[in-house]
Design a protein around this motif. Sequence first.
Motif, PDB file in Angstrom:
ATOM      1  N   PHE A   1       0.858  -1.174   0.000  1.00  0.00           N
ATOM      2  CA  PHE A   1       0.000   0.000   0.000  1.00  0.00           C
ATOM      3  C   PHE A   1       0.904   1.237   0.000  1.00  0.00           C
ATOM      4  N   PRO A   2       1.372   1.695  -1.176  1.00  0.00           N
ATOM      5  CA  PRO A   2       2.226   2.877  -1.188  1.00  0.00           C
ATOM      6  C   PRO A   2       1.527   4.081  -0.567  1.00  0.00           C
ATOM      7  N   VAL A   3       2.324   5.011  -0.056  1.00  0.00           N
ATOM      8  CA  VAL A   3       1.799   6.247   0.510  1.00  0.00           C
ATOM      9  C   VAL A   3       2.141   7.393  -0.425  1.00  0.00           C
ATOM     10  N   THR A   4       1.436   8.498  -0.265  1.00  0.00           N
ATOM     11  CA  THR A   4       1.795   9.737  -0.945  1.00  0.00           C
ATOM     12  C   THR A   4       1.927  10.816   0.104  1.00  0.00           C
ATOM     13  N   VAL A   5       3.064  11.482   0.099  1.00  0.00           N
ATOM     14  CA  VAL A   5       3.285  12.621   0.984  1.00  0.00           C
ATOM     15  C   VAL A   5       3.039  13.868   0.151  1.00  0.00           C
ATOM     16  N   ALA A   6       2.118  14.714   0.613  1.00  0.00           N
ATOM     17  CA  ALA A   6       1.800  15.977  -0.055  1.00  0.00           C
ATOM     18  C   ALA A   6       2.342  17.121   0.793  1.00  0.00           C
ATOM     19  N   PHE A   7       3.240  17.901   0.224  1.00  0.00           N
ATOM     20  CA  PHE A   7       3.867  19.018   0.928  1.00  0.00           C
ATOM     21  C   PHE A   7       3.072  20.293   0.721  1.00  0.00           C
ATOM     22  N   ASP A   8       3.208  21.237   1.654  1.00  0.00           N
ATOM     23  CA  ASP A   8       2.509  22.511   1.548  1.00  0.00           C
ATOM     24  C   ASP A   8       3.007  23.343   0.364  1.00  0.00           C
ATOM     25  N   THR A   9       4.102  22.962  -0.241  1.00  0.00           N
ATOM     26  CA  THR A   9       4.639  23.660  -1.406  1.00  0.00           C
ATOM     27  C   THR A   9       3.887  23.308  -2.680  1.00  0.00           C
ATOM     28  N   GLY A  10       2.998  22.317  -2.606  1.00  0.00           N
ATOM     29  CA  GLY A  10       2.239  21.881  -3.772  1.00  0.00           C
ATOM     30  C   GLY A  10       2.803  20.628  -4.414  1.00  0.00           C
ATOM     31  N   SER A  11       4.005  20.220  -4.040  1.00  0.00           N
ATOM     32  CA  SER A  11       4.568  18.997  -4.605  1.00  0.00           C
ATOM     33  C   SER A  11       4.112  17.796  -3.785  1.00  0.00           C
ATOM     34  N   SER A  12       4.181  16.634  -4.404  1.00  0.00           N
ATOM     35  CA  SER A  12       3.841  15.406  -3.695  1.00  0.00           C
ATOM     36  C   SER A  12       4.819  14.316  -4.114  1.00  0.00           C
ATOM     37  N   ALA A  13       4.915  13.292  -3.272  1.00  0.00           N
ATOM     38  CA  ALA A  13       5.872  12.225  -3.512  1.00  0.00           C
ATOM     39  C   ALA A  13       5.229  10.872  -3.215  1.00  0.00           C
ATOM     40  N   PRO A  14       4.832  10.132  -4.262  1.00  0.00           N
ATOM     41  CA  PRO A  14       4.303   8.789  -4.039  1.00  0.00           C
ATOM     42  C   PRO A  14       5.462   7.827  -3.758  1.00  0.00           C
ATOM     43  N   SER A  15       5.288   6.970  -2.761  1.00  0.00           N
ATOM     44  CA  SER A  15       6.347   6.030  -2.407  1.00  0.00           C
ATOM     45  C   SER A  15       6.335   4.820  -3.335  1.00  0.00           C
ATOM     46  N   ARG A  16       7.456   4.121  -3.362  1.00  0.00           N
ATOM     47  CA  ARG A  16       7.584   2.904  -4.150  1.00  0.00           C
ATOM     48  C   ARG A  16       6.824   1.763  -3.479  1.00  0.00           C
ATOM     49  N   SER A  17       6.881   1.754  -2.143  1.00  0.00           N
ATOM     50  CA  SER A  17       6.243   0.683  -1.391  1.00  0.00           C
ATOM     51  C   SER A  17       5.664   1.245  -0.104  1.00  0.00           C
TER      52      SER A  17
ATOM     53  N   GLY B   1      18.229   5.889  -3.859  1.00  0.00           N
ATOM     54  CA  GLY B   1      18.352   6.470  -5.189  1.00  0.00           C
ATOM     55  C   GLY B   1      17.481   7.674  -5.452  1.00  0.00           C
ATOM     56  N   GLU B   2      17.099   7.806  -6.701  1.00  0.00           N
ATOM     57  CA  GLU B   2      16.450   9.010  -7.215  1.00  0.00           C
ATOM     58  C   GLU B   2      15.146   9.390  -6.502  1.00  0.00           C
ATOM     59  N   ALA B   3      14.273   8.434  -6.257  1.00  0.00           N
ATOM     60  CA  ALA B   3      12.983   8.750  -5.617  1.00  0.00           C
ATOM     61  C   ALA B   3      13.187   9.260  -4.189  1.00  0.00           C
ATOM     62  N   SER B   4      14.081   8.622  -3.425  1.00  0.00           N
ATOM     63  CA  SER B   4      14.383   9.099  -2.069  1.00  0.00           C
ATOM     64  C   SER B   4      15.021  10.485  -2.122  1.00  0.00           C
ATOM     65  N   ASP B   5      15.952  10.665  -3.059  1.00  0.00           N
ATOM     66  CA  ASP B   5      16.639  11.960  -3.178  1.00  0.00           C
ATOM     67  C   ASP B   5      15.649  13.085  -3.497  1.00  0.00           C
ATOM     68  N   ALA B   6      14.693  12.826  -4.373  1.00  0.00           N
ATOM     69  CA  ALA B   6      13.706  13.847  -4.750  1.00  0.00           C
ATOM     70  C   ALA B   6      12.782  14.178  -3.579  1.00  0.00           C
ATOM     71  N   THR B   7      12.357  13.168  -2.839  1.00  0.00           N
ATOM     72  CA  THR B   7      11.480  13.404  -1.686  1.00  0.00           C
ATOM     73  C   THR B   7      12.235  14.155  -0.600  1.00  0.00           C
ATOM     74  N   TYR B   8      13.476  13.764  -0.361  1.00  0.00           N
ATOM     75  CA  TYR B   8      14.343  14.447   0.612  1.00  0.00           C
ATOM     76  C   TYR B   8      14.508  15.912   0.223  1.00  0.00           C
ATOM     77  N   ALA B   9      14.744  16.188  -1.056  1.00  0.00           N
ATOM     78  CA  ALA B   9      14.895  17.567  -1.534  1.00  0.00           C
ATOM     79  C   ALA B   9      13.596  18.363  -1.347  1.00  0.00           C
ATOM     80  N   ALA B  10      12.442  17.713  -1.521  1.00  0.00           N
ATOM     81  CA  ALA B  10      11.153  18.401  -1.346  1.00  0.00           C
ATOM     82  C   ALA B  10      10.960  18.867   0.094  1.00  0.00           C
ATOM     83  N   LEU B  11      11.550  18.134   1.052  1.00  0.00           N
ATOM     84  CA  LEU B  11      11.464  18.540   2.459  1.00  0.00           C
ATOM     85  C   LEU B  11      12.154  19.880   2.708  1.00  0.00           C
ATOM     86  N   ARG B  12      13.121  20.220   1.874  1.00  0.00           N
ATOM     87  CA  ARG B  12      13.923  21.432   2.080  1.00  0.00           C
ATOM     88  C   ARG B  12      13.084  22.709   2.062  1.00  0.00           C
TER      89      ARG B  12
END
Length: 173
Positions: free
Chosen positions: A90-106, A125-136
């Motif tokens: 059941f993947p999750v999606t994290v939605a940030f207040d910046t308007g971006s979102s990050a669906p997880s792989r698992s 890899g790339e998906a973790s790096d992008a989600t980590y960057a969105a936290l910034r």
Amino acid sequence: MSIALALGLALSPVLALQSVTLVDGPKPDANGLAAEYGSGVCRISVFGKDADGEKIRAEFARRLRDGNLSVSLYGPFIQQFQDADPEENFPVTVAFDTGSSAPSRSGGYDVGGFRESVWGGWGPGEASDATYAALRGASSFSVSMDGNTYGPFTWTGTGAVWAALDDCETENS
């Protein structure tokens, strides 16, 4: 020894635990965050409430050896998912207040154990790096999974979760 006395002695540790208050997780600092490090993983917790007004905790974890990022949710809401299949994805999606979102792989339900949770992971890899960057640039986020949304989880200071993870990584590398 009588049966009643033997039974009383056997049950006394169990009855004593009924009066103990168990503390779940770390306590937030002035920014509303709680940092933990162990076993090569930095963990930053943010606190919020569920739909019933009960306290819940979201925890971002970053594994230092490969950058794998995950999120876990802890709280009383998990009791409604006791019958969930812990092997089903059941993947999750994290939605940030910046308007971006990050669906997880698992993702899924970790039920039946000592620390039950809802979790999602992006993998190294790339998906973790992008989600980590969105936290910034974020100052809050919500987590959605399996038709349910939790949050928003908020804190003081834009990018504070990213900064706390970065500080932890710097201190423990």
